[in-house]
Write an enzyme that holds these catalytic residues in place. Structure first.
Site, PDB file in Angstrom:
ATOM      1  N   PHE A  34       4.282 -31.508  60.556  1.00  0.00           N
ATOM      2  CA  PHE A  34       4.163 -30.689  61.745  1.00  0.00           C
ATOM      3  C   PHE A  34       5.259 -31.061  62.735  1.00  0.00           C
ATOM      4  CE2 PHE A  34       0.000 -31.381  59.820  1.00  0.00           C
ATOM      5  CZ  PHE A  34      -0.415 -30.080  59.592  1.00  0.00           C
ATOM      6  N   SER A  82      -2.628 -26.887  54.961  1.00  0.00           N
ATOM      7  CA  SER A  82      -2.832 -27.840  56.057  1.00  0.00           C
ATOM      8  C   SER A  82      -2.663 -27.155  57.402  1.00  0.00           C
ATOM      9  CB  SER A  82      -1.839 -29.000  55.944  1.00  0.00           C
ATOM     10  OG  SER A  82      -2.064 -29.759  54.782  1.00  0.00           O
ATOM     11  N   CYS A  89      -4.411 -33.429  60.996  1.00  0.00           N
ATOM     12  CA  CYS A  89      -4.079 -32.636  59.812  1.00  0.00           C
ATOM     13  C   CYS A  89      -5.343 -32.421  58.993  1.00  0.00           C
ATOM     14  CB  CYS A  89      -3.024 -33.355  58.967  1.00  0.00           C
ATOM     15  SG  CYS A  89      -2.588 -32.479  57.442  1.00  0.00           S
ATOM     16  N   THR A  91      -7.573 -29.714  56.069  1.00  0.00           N
ATOM     17  CA  THR A  91      -7.407 -28.805  54.937  1.00  0.00           C
ATOM     18  C   THR A  91      -8.345 -27.610  55.062  1.00  0.00           C
ATOM     19  OG1 THR A  91      -6.793 -30.645  53.494  1.00  0.00           O
ATOM     20  CG2 THR A  91      -7.515 -28.607  52.428  1.00  0.00           C
ATOM     21  N   ALA A 105     -13.758 -35.697  57.496  1.00  0.00           N
ATOM     22  CA  ALA A 105     -14.126 -36.918  56.778  1.00  0.00           C
ATOM     23  C   ALA A 105     -14.619 -37.980  57.758  1.00  0.00           C
ATOM     24  CB  ALA A 105     -12.915 -37.437  56.003  1.00  0.00           C
ATOM     25  N   HIS A 143      -1.744 -37.534  61.475  1.00  0.00           N
ATOM     26  CA  HIS A 143      -2.561 -38.709  61.184  1.00  0.00           C
ATOM     27  C   HIS A 143      -2.814 -39.454  62.499  1.00  0.00           C
ATOM     28  CE1 HIS A 143      -0.546 -38.626  56.946  1.00  0.00           C
ATOM     29  NE2 HIS A 143      -1.372 -37.613  57.154  1.00  0.00           N
ATOM     30  N   THR A 188       7.021 -36.289  75.602  1.00  0.00           N
ATOM     31  CA  THR A 188       7.860 -37.446  75.906  1.00  0.00           C
ATOM     32  C   THR A 188       7.117 -38.384  76.845  1.00  0.00           C
ATOM     33  OG1 THR A 188       9.850 -36.092  75.697  1.00  0.00           O
ATOM     34  CG2 THR A 188      10.077 -38.195  76.836  1.00  0.00           C
TER      35      THR A 188
END
Length: 262
Positions: A34, A82, A89, A91, A105, A143, A188
């Site tokens: 991404f 994704s 991220c 599915t 999960a 992640h 930033t």
């Protein structure tokens, strides 16, 4: 001298081994990541605990399923694609023209605030893109490393500044003017305070209207993903540091031996 050169060449080789594969040019390999440029804000339709999830061996188990109403990210969607949901991220397991479903999960629930979402909540959404394409943000994996807490907000003319409290173990990867993904948005870092464990970032007027962060109040949570290059650098340095220290010690011993002969 040749032995020293050979030693440092071996160190560089070890460091190279820790370079992220996503940055190694290979025309036969296509990887999806991404950019942190949010495409749209979706709306949570439901967050449900299900006990009829079909597992790999045909048995059933319990799990958490999130359904999101969206439009833009469904263009080109397919089963198993994704989608970045507020920095995570995930599915796509089901979809139609107006919504999609993803499973959450246990690790996702532990690391993020997605388990606290409720019907009607807004989430940032972005489709995965191919490495090598245009990237107006930075490399975002989706992640999440952990969550931060908004502790202050203020305006500076048309810009919105936000201060976030974060765990010290995560703050060590956050540096002034460095990249960070906040709820999946490439931003930033402005200031970092390692004593009180906070950092600030700023949202320009355009971005404020395109993402979910401005609507969050003091005390609200944000998903954080630090720049992955910082973690790769730490891992590479950790692997070669003992050998560098051994080399420095050997140099000191040689210097002492030479001094004793004079």
């Amino acid at each position: 001298m040749m032995k020293v050169l050979t030693y440092f060449i071996s160190i560089l080789g070890a460091a190279k081994a820790f370079a992220p594969n996503a940055f190694v040019k290979n025309s036969r390999t296509c990887r999806n990541m991404f950019t942190g440029i949010v495409e749209e804000m979706g709306t949570v339709k439901s967050l449900e605990q299900r006990d009829d999830m079909v597992l790999w061996d045909g048995s059933t188990g319990t799990g958490t399923e999130l359904t999101i109403v969206a439009k833009t990210v469904l263009d080109g969607a397919y089963l198993g694609c994704s989608i970045c949901v507020s920095g995570v991220c995930l599915t796509a397991t089901e979809y139609n023209d107006s919504e999609f479903k993803v499973g959450l999960a246990p690790e996702t629930l532990r690391r993020t605030y997605l388990g606290d979402l409720k019907s009607g909540d807004a989430v940032n959404l972005e489709r995965a893109g191919e490495i090598g394409g245009r990237n107006s943000g930075h490399f975002v994996q989706g992640h999440v490393d952990g969550v931060g807490t908004i502790i202050e907000k203020w305006n500076d003319e048309d810009s919105l500044f936000i201060k976030v409290q974060v765990d010290p173990e995560l703050l060590k990867y956050i540096v002034p003017k460095g990249f960070i993904a906040i709820d999946g948005t490439s931003l930033t870092v402005c200031e970092v305070d390692t004593d009180d464990n906070w950092f600030t970032f700023m949202l320009v007027e355009y971005t404020q209207k395109k993402i979910v962060i401005p609507a969050k109040e003091v005390g609200g949570l944000v998903n954080l993903e630090v720049d992955v290059l910082g973690k790769y650098a730490e891992s590479a340095v950790a692997s070669v540091l003992p050998r560098i220290e051994a080399l420095e010690q050997r140099v000191k011993e040689l210097e002492a031996e030479l001094a004793a002969k004079e």
